[in-house]
Design a protein around this motif. Structure first.
Motif, PDB file in Angstrom:
ATOM      1  N   VAL A 130      -6.202 -14.362  -7.463  1.00 38.86           N
ATOM      2  CA  VAL A 130      -5.611 -14.823  -8.792  1.00 38.86           C
ATOM      3  C   VAL A 130      -6.035 -16.295  -9.156  1.00 38.86           C
ATOM      4  CG1 VAL A 130      -3.775 -14.902 -10.551  1.00 38.86           C
ATOM      5  CG2 VAL A 130      -3.748 -12.907  -8.582  1.00 38.86           C
ATOM      6  N   ILE A 188      -5.238  -8.957 -12.414  1.00 39.15           N
ATOM      7  CA  ILE A 188      -5.430 -10.282 -12.177  1.00 39.15           C
ATOM      8  C   ILE A 188      -5.513 -11.074 -13.722  1.00 39.15           C
ATOM      9  CG2 ILE A 188      -7.134 -12.078 -11.680  1.00 39.15           C
ATOM     10  CD1 ILE A 188      -8.014 -10.022  -9.301  1.00 39.15           C
ATOM     11  N   PHE A 234      -0.390  -7.452  -0.777  1.00 35.82           N
ATOM     12  CA  PHE A 234       0.642  -8.370  -1.472  1.00 35.82           C
ATOM     13  C   PHE A 234       1.862  -8.630  -0.527  1.00 35.82           C
ATOM     14  CE2 PHE A 234      -1.698  -6.130  -5.080  1.00 35.82           C
ATOM     15  CZ  PHE A 234      -2.083  -7.085  -5.722  1.00 35.82           C
ATOM     16  N   TRP A 265      -8.878  -4.951  -5.467  1.00 30.34           N
ATOM     17  CA  TRP A 265      -8.632  -6.176  -5.069  1.00 30.34           C
ATOM     18  C   TRP A 265      -9.461  -6.518  -3.582  1.00 30.34           C
ATOM     19  CZ3 TRP A 265      -4.421  -3.295  -6.002  1.00 30.34           C
ATOM     20  CH2 TRP A 265      -3.545  -3.626  -7.393  1.00 30.34           C
ATOM     21  N   THR A 312       4.395 -10.619  -8.029  1.00 30.05           N
ATOM     22  CA  THR A 312       2.985 -10.164  -8.005  1.00 30.05           C
ATOM     23  C   THR A 312       2.704  -9.326  -9.273  1.00 30.05           C
ATOM     24  OG1 THR A 312       3.530  -8.082  -6.777  1.00 30.05           O
ATOM     25  CG2 THR A 312       3.165  -9.942  -5.501  1.00 30.05           C
ATOM     26  N   LYS A 328      -5.392 -12.747   0.678  1.00 36.63           N
ATOM     27  CA  LYS A 328      -4.110 -12.198   0.427  1.00 36.63           C
ATOM     28  C   LYS A 328      -3.824 -12.925  -0.991  1.00 36.63           C
ATOM     29  CE  LYS A 328      -2.631 -10.766   5.045  1.00 36.63           C
ATOM     30  NZ  LYS A 328      -3.042  -9.413   4.884  1.00 36.63           N
ATOM     31  N   PHE A 329      -2.895 -11.993  -1.610  1.00 34.42           N
ATOM     32  CA  PHE A 329      -2.269 -12.560  -2.868  1.00 34.42           C
ATOM     33  C   PHE A 329      -1.460 -13.908  -2.452  1.00 34.42           C
ATOM     34  CE2 PHE A 329       1.547 -13.157  -5.490  1.00 34.42           C
ATOM     35  CZ  PHE A 329       0.918 -13.052  -6.867  1.00 34.42           C
ATOM     36  N   PRO A 330      -1.761 -14.895  -3.361  1.00 36.98           N
ATOM     37  CA  PRO A 330      -2.102 -15.033  -4.867  1.00 36.98           C
ATOM     38  C   PRO A 330      -3.487 -15.605  -4.856  1.00 36.98           C
ATOM     39  CG  PRO A 330      -0.700 -16.798  -4.549  1.00 36.98           C
ATOM     40  CD  PRO A 330      -1.041 -16.065  -3.173  1.00 36.98           C
TER      41      PRO A 330
END
Length: 286
Positions: free
Chosen positions: A117, A152, A196, A78, A205, A112-114
């Protein structure tokens, strides 16, 4: 040529993918793609951010019908990686008669997440909306990823919210393919907390959190000797999907490690594993 010399490029690719010293490995993997029978269209924007771009690989051979399409999400914890490093994936998929779509996405620690994605979902939505212009069939779009990219890709396929927010639907995907992916892990290291740790609900996540019986068919591929991401990730996700009434195929490669599943997409590493063969069969079957 001695056996040692013949297998050296494949070993170099696997080592490079596992170590982070990837320049020579990717150079070796991508060198043969200069002679591929495909047309590459690079740098198409699917969003406004710098890394929200994708490349298309379209076979040069005439087609009698719109082609199946595979969106490939690269790995790199990531935090690293680029579509340009995986030209060998686009080339090999085009060689099988598919259109390959290779997007970049924003990386940690910048995001950072998300957000990464969401980027992938935007790239898939772009593909669904635009691929017909390039000879692709929007009714036969698959999403595939390796390692972090598999994480992802499976979130995009299983958690309906991502494609819905991008103006598309998870129901429009014909299937999803994960190579050596983490689908059910604990956020218990500094590195993972950096990526995350800001998620309000850590469970969201994880792709396994969104198992559903009406998910697109899955193909999960893993080497049993993977020490980067254990094969139990693919085994558990397969079992949960099947228990929910969904379709999931599992391919375990005895004795192979993390890089071998993607290494088989390189002409130099084609005999490492049947990864490309299994992906091709899955796409044609669906």
């Amino acid at each position: 040529m001695s056996p040692t010399v013949r297998v050296l490029p494949a070993l170099l690719l696997s080592i490079g993918l596992l170590s982070g010293c990837t320049s020579a490995a990717f150079l070796a993997a991508n060198l043969p793609t200069a002679f591929g029978g495909y047309e590459r269209t690079g740098g198409l924007a699917y969003g406004l951010e710098t890394r929200q771009e994708l490349d298309l690989y379209v076979p040069e051979a005439p087609a009698t019908e719109p082609r199946a399409v595979i969106v490939f999400i690269h790995g790199g914890s990531w935090a690293t990686g680029s579509k340009s490093q995986y030209r060998f994936v686009g080339s090999s998929l085009a060689e099988q008669g598919f259109i390959a779509v290779l997007p970049n996405y924003r990386l940690s620690p910048a995001v950072k997440f998300p957000l990464f994605v969401e980027d992938a979902a935007q790239a898939v939505a772009w593909t669904l909306h635009n691929i017909a212009q390039y000879g692709g069939d929007p009714r036969r779009v698959f999403v595939m990823g390796h390692s972090a990219g598999a994480h992802i890709a499976l979130l995009v396929a299983l958690d309906r919210r991502y494609l819905a927010a991008a103006g598309a639907s998870a129901d429009d995907l014909r299937g999803a393919i994960g190579l050596s992916g983490p689908y059910d892990f604990k956020i218990d290291t500094d590195r993972l907390r950096e990526v995350f740790g800001s998620a309000p609900d850590p469970r969201e996540t994880q792709p396994i959190r969104f198992v559903r019986g009406d998910a697109p068919p899955l193909l999960l591929i893993h080497g049993t000797a993977d020490k980067i991401c254990w094969s139990e990730h693919s085994i558990r996700l397969t079992e949960r999907i099947r228990a929910a009434g969904g379709l999931a195929e599992l391919r375990l490669y005895p004795g192979l490690g993390h890089g071998s599943t993607i290494g088989s997409f390189s002409a130099l590493g084609r005999n490492q594993s049947p990864g490309l063969e299994d992906v091709t069969a899955f796409v044609l079957a669906h």
